[in-house]
Structures are given as structure tokens and as C-alpha cells.
Design an enzyme around this catalytic site. Structure first.
Site, PDB file in Angstrom:
ATOM      1  N   SER A  32     -31.760  27.227 -66.187  1.00 48.73           N
ATOM      2  CA  SER A  32     -32.824  28.345 -65.769  1.00 48.73           C
ATOM      3  C   SER A  32     -31.694  29.417 -65.575  1.00 48.73           C
ATOM      4  O   SER A  32     -32.038  30.716 -65.965  1.00 48.73           O
ATOM      5  CB  SER A  32     -33.614  28.201 -64.688  1.00 48.73           C
ATOM      6  OG  SER A  32     -34.427  27.130 -65.012  1.00 48.73           O
ATOM      7  N   LEU A 117     -43.857  31.300 -57.323  1.00 46.29           N
ATOM      8  CA  LEU A 117     -43.659  32.227 -58.551  1.00 46.29           C
ATOM      9  C   LEU A 117     -45.011  33.239 -58.520  1.00 46.29           C
ATOM     10  O   LEU A 117     -46.104  33.290 -58.157  1.00 46.29           O
ATOM     11  CB  LEU A 117     -43.716  31.385 -59.623  1.00 46.29           C
ATOM     12  CG  LEU A 117     -42.391  30.759 -59.515  1.00 46.29           C
ATOM     13  CD1 LEU A 117     -42.501  29.565 -61.043  1.00 46.29           C
ATOM     14  CD2 LEU A 117     -41.294  31.655 -59.920  1.00 46.29           C
ATOM     15  N   ASP A 147     -40.910  33.643 -67.777  1.00 43.05           N
ATOM     16  CA  ASP A 147     -42.185  33.619 -68.706  1.00 43.05           C
ATOM     17  C   ASP A 147     -43.116  32.731 -68.196  1.00 43.05           C
ATOM     18  O   ASP A 147     -44.582  33.051 -68.104  1.00 43.05           O
ATOM     19  CB  ASP A 147     -41.891  33.071 -70.083  1.00 43.05           C
ATOM     20  CG  ASP A 147     -40.846  32.028 -70.296  1.00 43.05           C
ATOM     21  OD1 ASP A 147     -40.611  31.417 -69.339  1.00 43.05           O
ATOM     22  OD2 ASP A 147     -40.872  31.468 -71.504  1.00 43.05           O
ATOM     23  N   LEU A 179     -39.562  27.454 -72.126  1.00 40.38           N
ATOM     24  CA  LEU A 179     -39.744  26.183 -71.612  1.00 40.38           C
ATOM     25  C   LEU A 179     -40.203  26.505 -70.131  1.00 40.38           C
ATOM     26  O   LEU A 179     -39.582  26.973 -69.304  1.00 40.38           O
ATOM     27  CB  LEU A 179     -38.651  25.474 -71.533  1.00 40.38           C
ATOM     28  CG  LEU A 179     -38.022  25.106 -73.033  1.00 40.38           C
ATOM     29  CD1 LEU A 179     -36.639  24.329 -73.022  1.00 40.38           C
ATOM     30  CD2 LEU A 179     -38.982  24.275 -73.866  1.00 40.38           C
ATOM     31  N   HIS A 254     -34.958  20.883 -66.757  1.00 40.26           N
ATOM     32  CA  HIS A 254     -35.375  21.725 -65.642  1.00 40.26           C
ATOM     33  C   HIS A 254     -34.938  21.237 -64.247  1.00 40.26           C
ATOM     34  O   HIS A 254     -35.363  20.087 -63.846  1.00 40.26           O
ATOM     35  CB  HIS A 254     -37.031  21.930 -65.739  1.00 40.26           C
ATOM     36  CG  HIS A 254     -37.373  23.167 -64.490  1.00 40.26           C
ATOM     37  ND1 HIS A 254     -37.335  24.446 -64.963  1.00 40.26           N
ATOM     38  CD2 HIS A 254     -37.684  22.689 -63.491  1.00 40.26           C
ATOM     39  CE1 HIS A 254     -37.868  25.078 -63.654  1.00 40.26           C
ATOM     40  NE2 HIS A 254     -37.995  24.191 -62.746  1.00 40.26           N
ATOM     41  N   GLU A 361     -56.235  41.385 -53.742  1.00 43.35           N
ATOM     42  CA  GLU A 361     -55.608  41.114 -52.794  1.00 43.35           C
ATOM     43  C   GLU A 361     -54.123  40.632 -52.492  1.00 43.35           C
ATOM     44  O   GLU A 361     -53.488  40.846 -51.732  1.00 43.35           O
ATOM     45  CB  GLU A 361     -56.589  40.358 -51.731  1.00 43.35           C
ATOM     46  CG  GLU A 361     -57.808  40.831 -51.210  1.00 43.35           C
ATOM     47  CD  GLU A 361     -58.894  40.953 -52.615  1.00 43.35           C
ATOM     48  OE1 GLU A 361     -59.927  41.290 -52.411  1.00 43.35           O
ATOM     49  OE2 GLU A 361     -58.668  40.069 -53.657  1.00 43.35           O
ATOM     50  N   ARG A 469     -68.049  44.372 -37.722  1.00 42.16           N
ATOM     51  CA  ARG A 469     -68.698  45.481 -38.507  1.00 42.16           C
ATOM     52  C   ARG A 469     -69.847  46.339 -37.286  1.00 42.16           C
ATOM     53  O   ARG A 469     -69.824  47.416 -37.620  1.00 42.16           O
ATOM     54  CB  ARG A 469     -69.715  44.520 -39.348  1.00 42.16           C
ATOM     55  CG  ARG A 469     -70.529  45.492 -40.426  1.00 42.16           C
ATOM     56  CD  ARG A 469     -71.375  44.945 -41.521  1.00 42.16           C
ATOM     57  NE  ARG A 469     -72.169  45.758 -42.262  1.00 42.16           N
ATOM     58  CZ  ARG A 469     -72.704  45.136 -43.308  1.00 42.16           C
ATOM     59  NH1 ARG A 469     -72.839  43.882 -43.422  1.00 42.16           N
ATOM     60  NH2 ARG A 469     -73.262  46.125 -44.173  1.00 42.16           N
TER      61      ARG A 469
END
Length: 618
Positions: A32, A117, A147, A179, A254, A361, A469
Site C-alpha cells: 500500500s 477509513l 480508493d 485493490l 495487503h 453528522e 427542548r
């Protein structure tokens, strides 16, 4: 003119050092790293402007590695630049090293923790917002994404935000190596699709060969120079394991160090170098930003009539404006609820320091984290308390980033009434109590709310202020003083008191009503405590008063029983014999008038009366 030969040499040295570091730790992501080697070389030695000796200098360009698993090449780039010895890279992932598996701000060149991520770009957008709207400076913010993480919706939320706010100082760089972890990424090398998506979100978009240093240099420097109101996206077609024979563009590598094969690859990469070292040095910033003073307090004290009824959410907006008047570094964000949280008061007075995040959010929290970086701003973010739950991972990562963000959640509990359970925050206290180092304010009237907001602005770490409230009566006078971790005894009858009742927000008002009923109808007296902060909880005050009523305690809260005030109180009283009744919402509620809901779900004044009588009579 860039020295492309030296930039390519640097890229290969970054590959070599990434292999060495991951082999030394017997873990990590060298393939990576290899796909982004040319990107990092051009960024750090051609495009970005920064002072090497002071990585967090306010004038520097910012860099966020959103694909945090590629940390070894980030560390290698800083070592190559000369920040620390290259030999230190061999300490990757060791227990006594700050070169962790994913970047954290323990390192002086890392602003935000990444690795979960899809979040780095949110933080980068917050940094860019402060650069554009608060610092009004010429630094740029670069964020490198994988990606695979573009499957996260928060990525596109950030692009939407950046486009709306015209953050042309934000440059997102995609390492499109095709990948993922377990299989190919869904779009593969469909560069046209990535381009169309980025353009649809308002990004000025460049498509380049991510292993061609000239194309990268041209695109990155053009993006940096072009201040046309559009954020930028550099889409780089790359290959995972680039330069690693038999591994390039292959699955199943990976997160695996190369082991013995790495030594052969290192030799091949070294043979490709045109010179043993580089003469390229980082470029310094072209302008200097002053270091701001983040000193803040209410511009004026609370000013409420003793008989006024004011919602704590309204007082939040009032306090935010007062903070903004006292310090021009107070910044606020909201998620299209500003007319309910009342952050709109701040927006109207300080439009340049307000960022509307709309219904996004996750991005809002990340933007807040980025905005708070490098102590450039005091940041508040607000929405309905329930909706922070969808951004819990971003809040969790904010704690790993040692962030100073102030969250304000309105419309807490069943007391909101007819809107129903989807809008009722009944898990929020548990959520924020689980965040390390967080401070939780739960004010019960307008005066305590203003002081809670002021204290939040002055408190390091993540804070959460829970507002309600309904309009509620004043409990405190305008000159009442408040401190973090200090509870208030709001009703006391000396030796006559038989039970201690602890409530907050609307349930504190229910407790006061219950006290009147008990005194008039049963000749029973209760002592009432307002905890003010749920974390830290005031153990000493609670224990002292509990002992004075023979350890009879009732906690009443507009929250589910798990993780709320009751469990905080029980934790404070652990090790002591106690007669305890916990009134909380114990099922998924439904719509209805607030008073009806308080009674139905067992947290009304009458429910408190019943609980006290049970303790006294047993």
C-alpha cells in the site's frame, strides 16, 4: 523547474525504507505504501511548503494521510526530509516508539489520528475552513485517500461541504491502486467514473498517472496555484506493490511484510537510483501566520429574570454568541438544526465563523476535529443529541487525536414529546461516557447552561453538553458559580432529609416538584443534587450527602438505564452499602405529550414520590 530524476529517486528510497520498516516490525503495509511513493515524493519535496523544524507551525501547508495503514511511507517521507534519522524507521510498531501502526498526534508531524477509513478528508476540510475563513491565510491542506475508502459516505460528505464553502485550499489526492484488502475495489481503474463523481460534488478534478512525477508535479502545483473557489481532486492511477516484481497489482499482499523477498526487491530498487542521496529540500512557507491566543469567557454574565422559563438549548445559543464576542477564534458548526439548537444566533452575528454542515453528522464531527487542530480555533459542533450516535466512530477517533472539540446535543430524552423515539437521545450519555478523557455537562437551567458552555470552551479534550427542548424554570441566580466536577445541592432540609434524589435537566425539575408533593402530602423531606457534570461525577458531594440520609438514593434520568447518570452514581458509591432506586426509560418510547411520556416511562415527579416512599417505608 522540478528535478524529476531526484523526485523519482526519492520515491524509490521511500519504497526501500517502507520495506525495511515493515520487515523490522514483521507487520505493516509495504504494498500500500509503494503505490503512493511518487505522490509522497512530489508532495513533500516539490509542492508543499513547510518549516521542517516546526511541523505544526501555523503557516505550514497541512498533510493528512487518510489511508492511515500506509503510515510507514509517511514516516519515511519525514525522515527523508531530515526531521529524524532514517534509522528510527526500524522502530516501527514497537511498544516504546511513537511510530505506530497508524498515525497519531503523538508525533509532532501528525495533526489527526487516521486508520478508521474515510475520516481524514473530513478533518482536512475542517483545517481548510479555518485557513480560509478564520486564519485567512495562504496555506493549503492536502489529504491523501485510498480508493477503497471512497466507499465511505463521509468522503463525499466532505466534498459537498468543501464545495459549498468554496474551500479552494483543500486538495484531495486519490491513490487509485485498484485493490482493496480482500478483493479488488469496486471501480477498479475506472478513472472516468471517479472523475465524474468528484466533478458532481463540485471538485476541480485532475486525472494523472500516479507514478509519473512530472504529471504529478504539474497537477499538484496547478491545484495549489488555482484559487478559483473550487476544492481540488487529484485522481492518481497507481498500482499496489509498484516496483515489487511478482507482487505488483496482485491480490493477497495487503498488510503483509515482504520478508526475505524484500531484500531482493530493495537491491533492485537501489540499483535504479541515479544518486545515493538527494539535494532536494522542503520549501518553506511564503507567509507567516500569527499564533492566536485562545482565551475565552462569556462576554457578559447570564441575565435572566428569576421567574423566567427558558429552554437550555436556547441558552446554549445565547452563550455561544457571548463566547464569540469575547474571542474571534470561536467557530461553530451545525447539521441543519441551527434553528433548534439555536446555534443560528452565532451564525447571524458571526457568519464567517459559522459552517453549515447540513445533514452529514459524520463529516461535521470530522470537520470540527480538523478545525480545532494546531490550536487555531475553539470549536463547537451541534445537532440533536441523538444524531451524534451516527458519528460515534468519528468521535472515538477524535479522542485518539487528542482533539479539543465541544459537542452540544439538544432534544435529549423523552421530554422532547411528540416527535417520537427516532429523535430522542436516550443513549448519548453512555456514548460520551465511554470516550476517554471526555467531559460531560448536563445543565438544568439557562444560567447553568451558559456556564457549562463557557467551561466547555475552557476545557481540554472532548466535551459534550446535553440540552433539553422544554422551557424550564430558573434554579440558579445569575451570579451562581460552576466548576467542572462539582455538583450542586439544590434542596436541603438538614436532619429532616430522608432520601437523596439526583436528577439532571428536566428530571431535576421533576425532583423539585416531587419534593413539594412529599413535604405537603407525606411530611417527607428529600435532599436534591444536581450533578452538573456527569463525567467527572462529583463523588465526594454525592457520598457525603448519601451518608447523611442513611445511604438512601434515588437517581432519575431521561435516558436509558445503561451507561447514564445512575451507573455513574453507582460507580461513585461503589464499596458502600446503599439502598438504591434507579428511575430511567426502560423501553423504546413512543410519541406523546412530554408530561404524559415522563409519567408513562417512570421518570415524572409522581414516580419520584413513589420511589421515595418505597425507600422510606422499607
Amino acid at each position: 523547474m522540478a528535478d524529476y530524476k531526484q523526485l523519482q529517486d526519492i520515491a524509490n528510497r521511500l519504497r526501500i525504507n517502507s520495506i525495511k520498516a515493515t520487515n523490522a516490525s514483521k507487520s505493516g503495509h509495504p504494498t500500500s505504501c509503494s503505490s503512493m511513493a511518487e505522490i509522497m515524493s512530489v508532495l513533500f519535496f516539490d509542492t508543499m511548503r513547510y518549516t521542517l523544524s516546526d511541523p505544526r507551525n501555523g503557516s505550514n501547508d497541512r498533510f493528512v494521510l487518510s489511508k492511515g495503514h500506509s503510515a510507514p511511507i509517511l514516516y519515511a517521507a519525514w525522515a527523508e526530509a531530515g526531521l529524524f534519522p532514517v534509522e528510527d524507521l526500524l522502530n516501527l510498531r514497537k511498544i516504546d516508539s511513537d511510530l505506530e501502526g497508524h498515525p497519531t498526534p503523538r508525533l509532532n508531524f501528525v495533526d489527526v489520528a487516521t486508520g478508521s477509513l474515510g475520516q481524514g478528508i473530513n478533518c482536512a476540510a475542517g483545517m481548510a475552513f479555518v485557513g480560509k475563513r478564520v486564519d485567512k491565510a495562504d496555506y493549503d491542506v492536502f489529504c491523501l485517500l485510498g480508493d477503497g475508502e471512497s466507499a465511505e459516505g463521509s468522503v463525499w460528505e466532505s466534498f459537498n461541504f468543501a464545495s459549498i464553502h468554496k474551500l479552494d485550499n483543500l486538495i484531495a489526492i486519490f491513490d487509485i491502486n485498484r485493490l482493496g484488502q480482500s478483493e479488488p475495489a469496486p471501480l477498479g481503474h475506472r478513472m472516468d467514473v471517479y472523475e465524474a463523481r468528484c466533478k458532481a460534488f463540485g471538485m476541480e478534478t485532475f486525472v494523472v498517472d500516479g507514478h509519473n512525477v512530472k504529471e504529478l508535479s504539474d497537477a499538484l502545483n496547478s491545484a495549489k496555484a488555482n484559487k478559483n473557489g473550487q476544492p481540488k481532486a487529484i485522481l492518481c492511477k497507481t498500482f499496489k506493490g509498484k516496483g515489487f516484481p511478482d507482487m505488483e497489482d496482485k491480490l493477497n499482499w495487503h498488510g503483509k511484510p515482504l520478508g526475505a523477498a524484500g531484500e531482493k526487491i530493495i537491491a533492485q530498487l537501489q540499483a535504479m537510483l541515479s544518486s545515493p542521496s538527494t539535494t532536494l529540500k522542503p520549501k518553506k512557507p511564503t507567509a507567516q501566520c500569527d499564533t492566536p491566543k485562545l482565551e475565552v469567557k462569556l462576554s457578559e454574565p447570564p441575565n435572566y429574570a428569576a421567574d423566567a422559563k427558558v429552554a437550555t438549548r436556547y441558552a446554549y445559543g445565547t452563550a455561544l454568541v457571548k463566547l464569540g464576542r469575547s474571542c474571534d477564534r470561536v467557530v461553530a458548526f451545525d447539521g441543519d438544526t441551527k434553528n433548534s439548537t439555536y446555534s443560528e444566533f452565532f451564525m447571524k452575528e458571526f457568519p464567517d465563523r459559522f459552517g453549515e454542515c447540513f445533514i452529514a453528522e459524520q463529516n461535521m464531527v470530522g470537520v470540527g476535529v480538523g478545525a480545532a487542530c494546531r490550536d487555531r480555533a475553539i470549536v463547537f459542533i451541534s445537532t440533536f443529541a441523538a444524531f451524534f450516535s451516527r458519528a460515534f466512530d468519528h468521535i472515538r477517533m477524535a479522542a485518539i487525536s487528542s482533539s479539543n472539540i465541544n459537542c452540544a446535543g439538544s432534544h435529549a430524552g423523552v421530554s422532547i414529546g411528540e416527535d417520537g423515539p427516532s429523535q430522542m437521545a436516550l443513549e448519548d450519555l453512555a456514548m460520551f461516557r465511554a470516550i476517554p478523557g471526555a467531559t460531560i455537562f448536563y445543565p438544568s437551567d439557562a444560567v447553568s447552561t451558559e456556564r457549562a458552555v463557557e467551561l466547555a470552551a475552557q476545557t481540554k479534550g472532548i466535551t459534550f453538553t446535553r440540552t433539553s427542548r422544554p422551557a424550564t424554570a430558573m434554579i440558579y441566580t445569575n451570579d451562581e458559580r460552576f466548576e467542572v466536577g462539582q455538583a450542586k445541592v439544590v434542596s436541603k432540609n438538614g436532619s429532616l432529609d430522608q432520601v437523596l434524589v439526583i436528577g439532571a435537566g428536566v428530571t431535576l425539575h421533576e425532583a423539585l416538584r416531587a419534593a413539594d408533593i412529599l413535604a405537603k402530602e407525606y411530611q417527607t423531606h428529600i435532599r436534591i443534587i444536581d450533578p452538573f457534570t456527569i463525567k467527572p461525577i462529583d463523588r465526594d458531594t454525592i457520598l457525603k450527602n448519601a451518608k447523611e440520609v442513611q445511604m438512601r438514593v434515588v437517581v432519575v434520568e431521561d435516558h436509558y438505564p445503561e451507561g447514564g447518570i445512575g451507573e455513574a452514581v453507582l460507580s461513585a458509591l461503589a464499596g458502600h452499602p446503599i439502598k438504591f432506586v434507579h428511575l430511567a426509560v426502560r423501553e423504546v418510547p413512543r410519541s406523546g405529550p412530554p408530561d404524559v411520556l415522563l409519567q408513562k416511562y417512570g421518570i415524572s415527579a409522581q414516580c419520584i414520590v413513589n420511589a421515595v416512599n418505597k425507600l422510606v417505608n422499607n
